[in-house]
Write a protein that holds these residues in place. Structure first.
Motif, mmCIF file in Angstrom:
data_model
loop_
_atom_site.group_PDB
_atom_site.id
_atom_site.type_symbol
_atom_site.label_atom_id
_atom_site.label_comp_id
_atom_site.label_asym_id
_atom_site.label_seq_id
_atom_site.Cartn_x
_atom_site.Cartn_y
_atom_site.Cartn_z
ATOM 1 N N ALA A 1 0.837 -1.195 0.000
ATOM 2 C CA ALA A 1 0.000 0.000 0.000
ATOM 3 C C ALA A 1 0.877 1.252 0.000
ATOM 4 C CB ALA A 1 -0.914 -0.007 1.214
ATOM 5 N N GLY A 2 0.491 2.207 -0.811
ATOM 6 C CA GLY A 2 1.280 3.417 -0.983
ATOM 7 C C GLY A 2 2.280 3.349 -2.119
ATOM 8 N N GLY A 3 2.463 2.171 -2.673
ATOM 9 C CA GLY A 3 3.413 1.993 -3.762
ATOM 10 C C GLY A 3 2.848 2.389 -5.102
ATOM 11 N N SER A 4 3.658 2.178 -6.143
ATOM 12 C CA SER A 4 3.285 2.582 -7.503
ATOM 13 C C SER A 4 3.529 1.449 -8.484
ATOM 14 C CB SER A 4 4.119 3.797 -7.932
ATOM 15 O OG SER A 4 3.870 4.909 -7.114
ATOM 16 N N LEU A 5 2.767 1.479 -9.545
ATOM 17 C CA LEU A 5 2.967 0.589 -10.678
ATOM 18 C C LEU A 5 2.627 1.360 -11.951
ATOM 19 C CD1 LEU A 5 1.310 -2.783 -9.533
ATOM 20 C CD2 LEU A 5 3.746 -2.399 -9.931
ATOM 21 N N ARG A 6 3.233 0.931 -13.039
ATOM 22 C CA ARG A 6 2.899 1.494 -14.344
ATOM 23 C C ARG A 6 2.469 0.364 -15.262
ATOM 24 N NH1 ARG A 6 6.576 3.925 -19.209
ATOM 25 N NH2 ARG A 6 5.195 5.641 -19.860
ATOM 26 N N LEU A 7 1.225 0.418 -15.682
ATOM 27 C CA LEU A 7 0.689 -0.588 -16.587
ATOM 28 C C LEU A 7 0.874 -0.129 -18.031
ATOM 29 C CD1 LEU A 7 -2.665 -1.512 -14.804
ATOM 30 C CD2 LEU A 7 -0.337 -2.328 -14.349
ATOM 31 N N THR A 8 1.082 -1.100 -18.905
ATOM 32 C CA THR A 8 1.235 -0.837 -20.330
ATOM 33 C C THR A 8 0.280 -1.722 -21.105
ATOM 34 O OG1 THR A 8 3.575 -0.287 -20.066
ATOM 35 C CG2 THR A 8 2.835 -0.861 -22.277
ATOM 36 N N CYS A 9 -0.305 -1.166 -22.137
ATOM 37 C CA CYS A 9 -1.144 -1.938 -23.050
ATOM 38 C C CYS A 9 -0.605 -1.711 -24.457
ATOM 39 C CB CYS A 9 -2.590 -1.503 -22.954
ATOM 40 S SG CYS A 9 -3.689 -2.289 -24.162
ATOM 41 N N VAL A 10 -0.336 -2.797 -25.139
ATOM 42 C CA VAL A 10 0.135 -2.731 -26.519
ATOM 43 C C VAL A 10 -0.939 -3.308 -27.426
ATOM 44 C CG1 VAL A 10 1.925 -3.431 -28.136
ATOM 45 C CG2 VAL A 10 2.516 -3.004 -25.762
ATOM 46 N N ASN B 1 -0.270 5.577 -8.660
ATOM 47 C CA ASN B 1 0.477 5.969 -7.475
ATOM 48 C C ASN B 1 -0.394 5.835 -6.236
ATOM 49 O OD1 ASN B 1 2.674 6.719 -9.120
ATOM 50 N ND2 ASN B 1 1.848 8.772 -9.391
ATOM 51 N N ASP B 2 0.279 5.743 -5.096
ATOM 52 C CA ASP B 2 -0.425 5.646 -3.816
ATOM 53 C C ASP B 2 -1.492 4.551 -3.866
ATOM 54 O OD1 ASP B 2 -2.447 7.855 -1.724
ATOM 55 O OD2 ASP B 2 -1.079 6.236 -1.188
ATOM 56 N N LEU B 3 -1.073 3.386 -4.291
ATOM 57 C CA LEU B 3 -2.010 2.277 -4.443
ATOM 58 C C LEU B 3 -2.565 1.834 -3.090
ATOM 59 C CD1 LEU B 3 -0.060 0.371 -7.192
ATOM 60 C CD2 LEU B 3 -2.429 1.118 -7.380
ATOM 61 N N GLN B 4 -3.819 1.432 -3.118
ATOM 62 C CA GLN B 4 -4.521 0.997 -1.914
ATOM 63 C C GLN B 4 -5.024 -0.430 -2.104
ATOM 64 O OE1 GLN B 4 -4.532 3.036 0.853
ATOM 65 N NE2 GLN B 4 -3.180 4.219 -0.499
ATOM 66 N N PRO B 5 -5.214 -1.175 -1.006
ATOM 67 C CA PRO B 5 -5.656 -2.572 -1.134
ATOM 68 C C PRO B 5 -6.935 -2.738 -1.951
ATOM 69 C CG PRO B 5 -4.882 -2.161 1.089
ATOM 70 C CD PRO B 5 -4.890 -0.832 0.399
ATOM 71 N N GLU B 6 -7.825 -1.748 -1.889
ATOM 72 C CA GLU B 6 -9.089 -1.866 -2.637
ATOM 73 C C GLU B 6 -8.884 -1.740 -4.145
ATOM 74 O OE1 GLU B 6 -8.422 0.287 -0.190
ATOM 75 O OE2 GLU B 6 -9.174 2.315 -0.646
ATOM 76 N N TYR B 7 -7.678 -1.427 -4.575
ATOM 77 C CA TYR B 7 -7.380 -1.365 -6.006
ATOM 78 C C TYR B 7 -6.950 -2.719 -6.558
ATOM 79 C CZ TYR B 7 -7.250 3.727 -5.365
ATOM 80 O OH TYR B 7 -7.554 5.038 -5.067
ATOM 81 N N THR B 8 -6.869 -3.720 -5.698
ATOM 82 C CA THR B 8 -6.514 -5.054 -6.155
ATOM 83 C C THR B 8 -7.550 -5.539 -7.164
ATOM 84 O OG1 THR B 8 -5.337 -5.634 -4.137
ATOM 85 C CG2 THR B 8 -6.237 -7.451 -5.435
ATOM 86 N N THR C 1 -3.929 -7.653 -16.652
ATOM 87 C CA THR C 1 -2.746 -7.808 -15.828
ATOM 88 C C THR C 1 -3.164 -7.656 -14.369
ATOM 89 O OG1 THR C 1 -0.461 -7.054 -15.468
ATOM 90 C CG2 THR C 1 -2.075 -5.357 -16.036
ATOM 91 N N GLN C 2 -2.697 -8.573 -13.537
ATOM 92 C CA GLN C 2 -3.111 -8.615 -12.135
ATOM 93 C C GLN C 2 -2.337 -7.594 -11.312
ATOM 94 O OE1 GLN C 2 -5.468 -10.718 -10.386
ATOM 95 N NE2 GLN C 2 -5.005 -9.243 -8.757
ATOM 96 N N VAL C 3 -3.083 -6.804 -10.579
ATOM 97 C CA VAL C 3 -2.495 -5.868 -9.617
ATOM 98 C C VAL C 3 -2.968 -6.283 -8.234
ATOM 99 C CG1 VAL C 3 -2.471 -3.489 -8.800
ATOM 100 C CG2 VAL C 3 -2.335 -3.970 -11.251
ATOM 101 N N THR C 4 -2.025 -6.533 -7.354
ATOM 102 C CA THR C 4 -2.351 -6.911 -5.981
ATOM 103 C C THR C 4 -1.657 -5.940 -5.040
ATOM 104 O OG1 THR C 4 -2.518 -9.241 -6.609
ATOM 105 C CG2 THR C 4 -2.293 -8.746 -4.263
ATOM 106 N N VAL C 5 -2.447 -5.299 -4.187
ATOM 107 C CA VAL C 5 -1.920 -4.319 -3.248
ATOM 108 C C VAL C 5 -2.065 -4.875 -1.846
ATOM 109 C CG1 VAL C 5 -1.983 -1.941 -2.467
ATOM 110 C CG2 VAL C 5 -2.625 -2.487 -4.826
ATOM 111 N N ALA C 6 -0.950 -5.060 -1.186
ATOM 112 C CA ALA C 6 -0.945 -5.609 0.161
ATOM 113 C C ALA C 6 -1.007 -4.475 1.188
ATOM 114 C CB ALA C 6 0.301 -6.433 0.379
ATOM 115 N N SER C 7 -1.757 -4.719 2.250
ATOM 116 C CA SER C 7 -1.891 -3.686 3.289
ATOM 117 C C SER C 7 -0.766 -3.771 4.300
ATOM 118 C CB SER C 7 -3.238 -3.834 3.986
ATOM 119 O OG SER C 7 -3.363 -5.133 4.539
#
Length: 116
Positions: A14-23, A84-91, A110-116
């Motif tokens: 939680a609070g971290g960041s990811l960047r997703l890409t779609c081609v 940015n600032d990812l939250q568990p509910e964004y899983t 693509t799977q995004v998993t946000v751990a609390s």
């Protein structure tokens, strides 16, 4: 072959960041609007963000405003989602879509998993 391929997901705190890409492949896409959706376990797919063909107009779900940024690169048929600032509910599994061509096949997401 007409397809969308999403990547960039993963496990983040939680609070971290990811960047997703779609081609996208199969034809030219510079005149298309794009969108990102997500689907959490046991829930329906929901809208996240959209960007118009010029990249000048974007809209976001209220739940991600100020945290997510959608962008595109027409030279490489890519659309991005900076989260940015990812939250568990964004899983969720995140999908991109050609908003102006809803019959274009969806990708696997693509799977995004946000751990609390």
């Amino acid at each position: 072959q007409a397809q969308l391929i999403e990547s960039g997901g993963g496990l983040v705190q939680a609070g971290g960041s990811l960047r997703l890409t779609c081609v996208a492949s199969g034809r030219a896409f510079s005149s298309d609007d794009w969108a990102w959706f997500r689907q959490a376990p046991g829930k329906e797919r929901e809208f996240v963000a959209t960007i118009n063909w010029t990249g000048q107009r974007t809209t976001y779900a209220d739940s991600v405003k100020g945290r997510f940024t959608i962008s595109r690169d027409n030279t490489s048929n890519r659309v991005y989602l900076q989260m940015n600032d990812l939250q568990p509910e964004y899983t969720a599994v995140y999908y991109c879509e050609l908003a102006t061509d809803p019959l274009f096949p969806w990708g696997r997401g693509t799977q995004v998993t946000v751990a609390s």
